[in-house]
Design an enzyme around this catalytic site. Structure first.
Site, PDB file in Angstrom:
ATOM      1  N   ALA A  57       0.842  -1.188   0.000  1.00 55.65           N
ATOM      2  CA  ALA A  57       0.000   0.000   0.000  1.00 55.65           C
ATOM      3  C   ALA A  57       0.883   1.246   0.000  1.00 55.65           C
ATOM      4  O   ALA A  57       1.872   1.316   0.724  1.00 55.65           O
ATOM      5  CB  ALA A  57      -0.888  -0.015   1.241  1.00 55.65           C
ATOM      6  N   GLN A 109      -5.249  -7.250  -5.582  1.00 53.55           N
ATOM      7  CA  GLN A 109      -5.589  -7.731  -4.237  1.00 53.55           C
ATOM      8  C   GLN A 109      -6.788  -6.973  -3.666  1.00 53.55           C
ATOM      9  O   GLN A 109      -6.826  -5.742  -3.726  1.00 53.55           O
ATOM     10  CB  GLN A 109      -4.394  -7.545  -3.295  1.00 53.55           C
ATOM     11  CG  GLN A 109      -4.624  -8.192  -1.942  1.00 53.55           C
ATOM     12  CD  GLN A 109      -3.504  -7.911  -0.965  1.00 53.55           C
ATOM     13  OE1 GLN A 109      -3.342  -6.795  -0.491  1.00 53.55           O
ATOM     14  NE2 GLN A 109      -2.720  -8.935  -0.665  1.00 53.55           N
ATOM     15  N   CYS A 139      -3.326  -8.084   6.336  1.00 55.44           N
ATOM     16  CA  CYS A 139      -3.103  -6.703   6.788  1.00 55.44           C
ATOM     17  C   CYS A 139      -3.282  -6.609   8.308  1.00 55.44           C
ATOM     18  O   CYS A 139      -4.340  -6.959   8.836  1.00 55.44           O
ATOM     19  CB  CYS A 139      -4.053  -5.744   6.083  1.00 55.44           C
ATOM     20  SG  CYS A 139      -3.781  -4.041   6.612  1.00 55.44           S
ATOM     21  N   GLY A 240       8.749 -12.262   2.908  1.00 56.69           N
ATOM     22  CA  GLY A 240       9.320 -11.749   4.139  1.00 56.69           C
ATOM     23  C   GLY A 240      10.815 -11.930   4.243  1.00 56.69           C
ATOM     24  O   GLY A 240      11.319 -13.055   4.235  1.00 56.69           O
ATOM     25  N   ASP A 241      11.521 -10.799   4.283  1.00 51.47           N
ATOM     26  CA  ASP A 241      12.969 -10.801   4.549  1.00 51.47           C
ATOM     27  C   ASP A 241      13.756 -11.590   3.510  1.00 51.47           C
ATOM     28  O   ASP A 241      14.609 -12.420   3.847  1.00 51.47           O
ATOM     29  CB  ASP A 241      13.258 -11.361   5.959  1.00 51.47           C
ATOM     30  CG  ASP A 241      12.509 -10.594   7.041  1.00 51.47           C
ATOM     31  OD1 ASP A 241      12.090  -9.461   6.774  1.00 51.47           O
ATOM     32  OD2 ASP A 241      12.329 -11.146   8.140  1.00 51.47           O
ATOM     33  N   GLY A 263       9.419  -7.414  -1.195  1.00 46.35           N
ATOM     34  CA  GLY A 263       8.731  -6.147  -0.983  1.00 46.35           C
ATOM     35  C   GLY A 263       9.695  -5.011  -0.718  1.00 46.35           C
ATOM     36  O   GLY A 263      10.202  -4.364  -1.645  1.00 46.35           O
TER      37      GLY A 263
HETATM   38  C1  FMN Z   1       4.618  -0.135   3.006  1.00 42.73           C
HETATM   39  C2  FMN Z   1       4.051  -1.522   2.957  1.00 42.73           C
HETATM   40  C3  FMN Z   1       2.778  -1.724   2.489  1.00 42.73           C
HETATM   41  C4  FMN Z   1       2.246  -3.020   2.415  1.00 42.73           C
HETATM   42  N1  FMN Z   1       1.004  -3.197   1.883  1.00 42.73           N
HETATM   43  C5  FMN Z   1       0.523  -4.460   1.707  1.00 42.73           C
HETATM   44  C6  FMN Z   1      -0.709  -4.671   1.030  1.00 42.73           C
HETATM   45  O1  FMN Z   1      -1.386  -3.746   0.567  1.00 42.73           O
HETATM   46  N2  FMN Z   1      -1.122  -5.970   0.910  1.00 42.73           N
HETATM   47  C7  FMN Z   1      -0.409  -7.032   1.394  1.00 42.73           C
HETATM   48  O2  FMN Z   1      -0.827  -8.178   1.259  1.00 42.73           O
HETATM   49  N3  FMN Z   1       0.771  -6.845   2.003  1.00 42.73           N
HETATM   50  C8  FMN Z   1       1.258  -5.595   2.152  1.00 42.73           C
HETATM   51  N4  FMN Z   1       2.479  -5.416   2.731  1.00 42.73           N
HETATM   52  C9  FMN Z   1       3.283  -6.605   3.137  1.00 42.73           C
HETATM   53  C10 FMN Z   1       4.245  -7.043   2.004  1.00 42.73           C
HETATM   54  O3  FMN Z   1       3.526  -7.476   0.870  1.00 42.73           O
HETATM   55  C11 FMN Z   1       5.194  -8.152   2.449  1.00 42.73           C
HETATM   56  O4  FMN Z   1       4.451  -9.308   2.765  1.00 42.73           O
HETATM   57  C12 FMN Z   1       6.036  -7.756   3.667  1.00 42.73           C
HETATM   58  O5  FMN Z   1       6.544  -6.439   3.508  1.00 42.73           O
HETATM   59  C13 FMN Z   1       7.196  -8.719   3.916  1.00 42.73           C
HETATM   60  O6  FMN Z   1       8.029  -8.774   2.807  1.00 42.73           O
HETATM   61  P1  FMN Z   1       9.446  -7.957   2.692  1.00 42.73           P
HETATM   62  O7  FMN Z   1      10.301  -8.337   3.871  1.00 42.73           O
HETATM   63  O8  FMN Z   1      10.000  -8.421   1.381  1.00 42.73           O
HETATM   64  O9  FMN Z   1       9.109  -6.492   2.709  1.00 42.73           O
HETATM   65  C14 FMN Z   1       3.014  -4.134   2.840  1.00 42.73           C
HETATM   66  C15 FMN Z   1       4.293  -3.921   3.323  1.00 42.73           C
HETATM   67  C16 FMN Z   1       4.831  -2.649   3.384  1.00 42.73           C
HETATM   68  C17 FMN Z   1       6.236  -2.458   3.887  1.00 42.73           C
END
Ligand code: FMN
Length: 382
Positions: A57, A109, A139, A240-241, A263
């Protein structure tokens, strides 16, 4: 029917070289060799690589998704879209359904707590041209969970399954679900609810194995991802990570997940995606500035100048950080009044970027770009 061999034959798990032990431990071992260029499927949608760009988001605008595809993501996702907003034909919410021709395959989504509204939203997502409908059960933000949506659904398995079933019946597109491990710390709810969601019609599950309570603290525990993979007959995406190729390969090899989702590592840093896909090398300053300016121009086209000006500010630090430019430079850009001034200042710092940008713009696919010509305006948290 369940079993590692069958999943491997169905392309649900990547090919791993013979000398790799699938048991956990030895994280990030250089021995791991997983081919991220292998294609795989969610339902009948073919996904050309095992790298997925996460829905975020306030981040996952079209420019972000198109850039993600250019840098190797096989699947990109919209941020979470409110089914209530779609149902009320809220102009701002409808704006999230703008889909560019070069984004496919794309998952849109949706989030909500009412099966009937979610079904209606899924039909609209299909009409807008998405390839996959993704349901948000992850979320952790109170504004969303207090309405019964997002991660709250993990506490109400019957409702969660009713939502998946209603959505799957409403659309011919494959339906995927993205979830956290559960609400409280240490929760293993995802392992109970995951197979039920598949029985209800989910064609794929994405697991971000943190609790909702954790928000983004602590670490994603991918041993849960490995357990989930064993329990279901659909592809599982690990989120995640996972910021690097070494980590991506380890997570794929030790969990049996079909793909990794990235992400935060890709925010202002599409080179993390190409590194994961096997390309080495830091971008030059010229490349960084060219990508940022392209991102700015595309975002202005999508959001309009006024909204884009505020929206883009967080991206300056993301692009220019990581030791690429001195810290005060970002502060300077944030204080400039117009995006035109920001562009000029960026080109002054890296004059060669103009040529890199010209080449980039020439290479971008042209034509049939936007299916729904609507403005995008609101960005919630997630
Ligand atoms: C700023 C931000 C917004 C996010 N918005 C959503 C979202 O709209 N829908 C969702 O399923 N996950 C959302 N996430 C979670 C990410 O999709 C992801 O699962 C999470 O950041 C872990 O992955 P990463 O370590 O690669 O960032 C969001 C994460 C961040 C940091």
């Amino acid at each position: 029917m369940r079993g590692a061999r069958r999943r491997r034959e169905a392309g649900m798990v990547p090919t791993v070289s013979a000398d790799v032990k699938l048991s956990s431990g030895g994280y990030d071992s250089p021995l791991m060799q997983v081919d991220l260029h292998e294609s795989w499927r969610i339902g009948d949608v073919e996904i050309p690589s095992r790298l997925v760009l996460a829905p975020m988001a306030g981040v996952s605008v079209q420019a972000f998704r198109r850039q993600g595809r250019r840098f190797g993501a096989g699947l990109v996702c919209s941020e979470m879209v409110s089914c209530a907003g779609l149902s009320h034909h809220n102009e701002r919410t409808l704006g999230y359904l703008r889909i560019a021709a070069d984004e496919h395959p794309l998952a849109v989504q949706i989030f909500g707590a009412e099966p009937a509204l979610m079904a209606e939203a899924a039909r609209m997502v299909g009409d807008a041209g998405a390839d996959i409908v993704d349901i948000n059960f992850g979320c952790p933000v109170r504004k969303v969970t207090k309405t019964g949506a997002g991660a709250h659904c993990l506490e109400e398995p019957a409702r969660a399954c009713a939502i998946v079933e209603a959505v799957a019946n409403a659309t011919s597109l494959p339906v995927s679900v993205k979830m956290r491990r559960g609400l409280p710390n240490g929760s293993r709810t995802c392992l109970e609810i995951g197979p039920q969601l598949v029985d209800a019609g989910a064609a794929s599950l994405t697991l971000h194995p943190r609790s909702a309570k954790q928000m983004y603290t602590g670490e994603a525990d991918h041993s849960l991802t490995a357990e989930l993979v064993e329990l279901v007959d659909v592809p599982v995406i690990a989120s995640g990570d996972i910021p690097s190729r070494a980590r991506a390969q380890t997570v794929l090899a030790t969990t049996g997940a079909a793909a990794v989702m990235v992400g935060r590592a890709a925010q202002g840093n599409p080179w993390a995606l190409s590194e994961i896909m096997g390309e080495d090398g830091e971008p030059s300053r010229e490349e960084v500035v060219a990508e940022l300016v392209l991102f700015m121009r595309e975002t202005v086209r999508e959001l309009g100048e006024h909204r884009a000006t505020g929206f883009l500010k967080k991206f300056y630090g993301w692009y220019l950080g990581r030791g690429r430019f001195p810290k005060p430079f970002k502060q300077e850009l944030v204080q400039l009044k117009t995006l035109d001034e920001v562009e000029q200042r960026l080109f002054a710092a890296a004059p060669g970027a103009r040529f890199v940008l010209e080449r980039l713009e020439d290479e971008l696919p042209q034509g049939d770009e936007v299916l729904l010509d609507l403005p995008i305006s609101i960005y919630g948290g997630g």
